[in-house]
Design a protein around this motif. Structure first.
Motif, mmCIF file in Angstrom:
data_model
loop_
_atom_site.group_PDB
_atom_site.id
_atom_site.type_symbol
_atom_site.label_atom_id
_atom_site.label_comp_id
_atom_site.label_asym_id
_atom_site.label_seq_id
_atom_site.Cartn_x
_atom_site.Cartn_y
_atom_site.Cartn_z
ATOM 1 N N THR A 426 0.857 -1.175 0.000
ATOM 2 C CA THR A 426 0.000 0.000 0.000
ATOM 3 C C THR A 426 0.897 1.230 0.000
ATOM 4 O O THR A 426 2.120 1.109 -0.072
ATOM 5 C CB THR A 426 -0.924 -0.012 1.240
ATOM 6 O OG1 THR A 426 -1.780 1.136 1.208
ATOM 7 C CG2 THR A 426 -0.130 0.022 2.536
ATOM 8 N N SER A 500 -6.760 -5.848 4.044
ATOM 9 C CA SER A 500 -7.298 -4.853 3.111
ATOM 10 C C SER A 500 -8.265 -3.897 3.805
ATOM 11 O O SER A 500 -8.263 -2.689 3.536
ATOM 12 C CB SER A 500 -7.987 -5.560 1.944
ATOM 13 O OG SER A 500 -7.066 -6.368 1.229
ATOM 14 N N ILE A 510 -5.445 0.606 -1.779
ATOM 15 C CA ILE A 510 -5.547 -0.844 -1.850
ATOM 16 C C ILE A 510 -4.363 -1.448 -2.597
ATOM 17 O O ILE A 510 -4.051 -2.630 -2.428
ATOM 18 C CB ILE A 510 -6.891 -1.265 -2.483
ATOM 19 C CG1 ILE A 510 -7.182 -2.739 -2.160
ATOM 20 C CG2 ILE A 510 -6.903 -1.016 -3.972
ATOM 21 C CD1 ILE A 510 -7.341 -3.040 -0.701
ATOM 22 N N HIS A 520 -8.486 -7.439 -5.498
ATOM 23 C CA HIS A 520 -8.745 -6.154 -4.864
ATOM 24 C C HIS A 520 -10.041 -5.489 -5.316
ATOM 25 O O HIS A 520 -10.363 -4.389 -4.854
ATOM 26 C CB HIS A 520 -7.570 -5.202 -5.116
ATOM 27 C CG HIS A 520 -6.314 -5.593 -4.406
ATOM 28 N ND1 HIS A 520 -5.049 -5.302 -4.892
ATOM 29 C CD2 HIS A 520 -6.126 -6.273 -3.250
ATOM 30 C CE1 HIS A 520 -4.148 -5.784 -4.055
ATOM 31 N NE2 HIS A 520 -4.772 -6.377 -3.057
ATOM 32 N N TRP A 523 -12.695 -3.801 -2.913
ATOM 33 C CA TRP A 523 -12.389 -2.532 -2.238
ATOM 34 C C TRP A 523 -12.309 -1.352 -3.206
ATOM 35 O O TRP A 523 -11.993 -0.245 -2.810
ATOM 36 C CB TRP A 523 -11.076 -2.672 -1.468
ATOM 37 C CG TRP A 523 -11.182 -3.613 -0.314
ATOM 38 C CD1 TRP A 523 -11.582 -3.324 0.965
ATOM 39 C CD2 TRP A 523 -10.928 -5.021 -0.337
ATOM 40 N NE1 TRP A 523 -11.573 -4.458 1.739
ATOM 41 C CE2 TRP A 523 -11.184 -5.522 0.969
ATOM 42 C CE3 TRP A 523 -10.502 -5.927 -1.317
ATOM 43 C CZ2 TRP A 523 -11.024 -6.867 1.302
ATOM 44 C CZ3 TRP A 523 -10.359 -7.265 -0.986
ATOM 45 C CH2 TRP A 523 -10.619 -7.723 0.308
#
Length: 556
Positions: A426, A500, A510, A520, A523
């Protein structure tokens, strides 16, 4: 094709014939077992391809013949090896499936075009016949970015592999740009550029088995991104084959003619079209390189120094700061079986310096002209020492540099012994680095604790600051844990969800450079907002009205 597919592992990392970095009897196994709190390390080998039955190919004889008319008879593959190799990427999550023999998402066929014209013809044909497409370069995605997920059970799906498109088409030495076909692997790209005294300077950990097109499609980052930039920084322009036709983006060095559309292509992950070639910024091979290490008493002190180096504008190639668990893990992992007087003296020296408890290793890399490198080394060392660091010389830097692509090779033997190992990353602002680091570490630790299969079992969660900027930096986490052999995928999903959720709840993105893929997408609405997602969906509908391009990726 710069690497023969038949020489690579279809269910792991690297060449099929390679030395095992962790053979039976290696001293690291005892240390791993004790560190993870296990009584034994089970044998969990992967299934052989010969023992797996793939789903039937849905392509008709006419489909295959039509593809062959475009690319030739030998460039359309429907054999088990090609379909298995292109079924999934190289994430831990992917390997849980392929090692267990679950190839339900294998493509119906794999097609190897040789030119952008052939790619466009293939996409046009697929659009006419409503056949889904997965673009594929090196296949090194760790977020499900190349998985052959069909839109429904009756769907036909082909993978278009670009690795025969590996030429450097043009070099402009005056402007220092190069136009390069997207299917070229990292080593071949650098070999061809360096033969002319040039470099792109993009070295992700997947460098040996990833391609230029994949780097752009996922907005990738190389280890020396402080000097050379992430993919979206060194990208000048692209040419895509899309269901709506060929699209070439603008290539001027700067423009105020509306938004820069290259930034839409970078990170599009094959959902808009297939990147056929890209014009990129190149550099002269640096005259000098210097990589060296510094030890800090704690992670926060190192973060402060990394920030100060960025704010000072010193031309570094890399500032990498490991937290205490990562510093300990890699030192212990590489030193297992060693010891004696040298090790004891090192420990006594660190204790004397106040660094024995939780030292954190910072590696600083500098590349460029000799005078610039010398000046930058003096400046960074002065900042490190002011921050309380112990300079440990170039040995640690050189060791990292020469082994910087080796870590993925240890995953396969660890998975053979019931050990899980995964990564995620991240980025956030400097003011939030410590908070985000702590929250994500705690979330992963708690999830491992909740999913452990043995009462005494435990995991290892470690991280580092990697790519850094004036306003913030990336955080990269690695976690090693005993697998729950009764519910391996469920265990991973719980850990991934916990991490996450913690990232989004605490001011992170993310993904900094792995991309979105399938992993991912849950999100993405929280990351982009409903309006942002609506804009992305509208763009896809314009270029890909039937939704054939890389279904299930990027957009939930």
């Amino acid at each position: 094709m710069t690497i023969d597919r038949q020489t690579l592992r279809w269910n792991g990392w690297g060449p099929a014939k390679q030395d095992n970095p962790l053979p039976d009897g290696a001293p690291q196994w005892g240390w791993i077992r004790e560190t993870l709190g296990l009584s034994v390390l089970p044998s969990t080998p992967a299934k052989r391809l010969s023992d797996i039955t793939l789903t039937p190919c849905h392509l008709s004889a006419d489909d295959i013949e039509s593809f062959e008319k475009i690319v030739g008879n030998n460039q359309v593959r429907t054999d088990d090896y090609e379909r298995a190799f292109h079924a999934r990427g190289k994430s831990y999550h992917d390997l849980l499936y392929v090692r267990a023999g679950d190839l339900a998402v294998a493509p119906d066929g794999v097609i190897y075009p040789r030119s952008s014209a052939e790619v466009q013809q293939l996409i046009t044909l697929c659009a006419d016949r409503n056949i889904a497409i997965v673009p594929f370069g090196g296949g090194s995605s760790v977020v499900g970015g190349v998985n052959a997920h069909a839109r429904n059970a009756e769907d036909k799906l082909v993978t278009i592999d670009t690795t025969l498109m590996d030429k450097i088409l043009e070099i402009d030495r005056v402007s220092m740009t190069a136009r390069i076909e997207a299917g070229i692997y990292g080593p071949a790209l650098e070999e061809k550029l360096q033969a002319q005294g040039l470099t792109l300077g993009h070295y992700p950990q997947s460098f040996q088995f990833s391609t230029l097109g994949g780097w752009v499609a996922a907005r990738g980052a190389g280890q020396q991104s402080n000097r050379y930039g992430k993919a979206e920084k060194w990208l000048v322009s692209t040419r895509l084959a899309t269901p709506a036709g060929t699209w070439s983006t603008e290539e001027t060095p700067a423009s105020a003619a509306g938004p820069n559309l290259n930034q839409i292509v970078a990170g599009s992950e094959g959902t808009l079209g297939i990147i056929c070639d890209a014009t990129v910024k190149i550099h002269a091979i640096p005259a000098a390189k210097d990589y060296r290490g510094y030890l800090f008493k704690n992670f926060e002190a190192g973060v402060d120094v990394a920030r100060e180096i960025n704010h000072a504008g010193i031309p570094v190639a890399m500032v990498r700061l490991s937290d205490a668990p990562e510093t300990y893990f890699f030192q212990a992992f590489s030193a297992t079986g060693a010891g004696g007087l040298k090790s004891k003296l090192q420990n006594l020296f660190l204790k004397w310096k106040g660094l024995a408890d939780n030292p954190c290793l910072m590696l600083i890399g500098i590349e460029g002209e000799k005078e610039t490198v010398s000046w930058a080394r003096e400046r960074t060392e002065a900042i490190c020492k002011k921050g309380g660091a112990l300079a440990i010389g170039s040995g640690a830097g050189d060791k990292w540099y020469h082994g910087r692509f080796n870590s993925p090779y240890a995953r396969d033997p660890m998975m053979d012994r019931g050990v899980g190992i995964d990564t995620l990353e991240t980025s956030t602002h400097w003011s939030n680095i410590m908070n985000l680091h702590q929250k994500v570490t705690s979330a992963i630790e708690a999830a491992i604790e909740d999913t452990k299969a043995e009462p005494a079992a435990k995991g290892i969660v470690m991280g580092h600051v990697g790519h850094s900027y004036p306003d913030g930096a990336s955080l990269y986490f690695t976690f090693v844990f005993p697998r729950d052999l009764k519910d391996e995928v469920g265990q991973w999903q719980k850990i991934k969800r916990a991490a996450s959720d913690a990232i989004l709840a605490n001011g992170g993105t993310i993904s900094h450079h792995h991309g979105v893929g399938t992993d991912h997408t849950p999100w993405m609405e929280e990351e982009k907002g409903s309006m942002g997602l609506s804009l992305l969906r509208t763009l896809k509908e314009k270029l890909d009205p039937k939704g054939i391009m890389n279904p299930g990726k990027l957009l939930p």
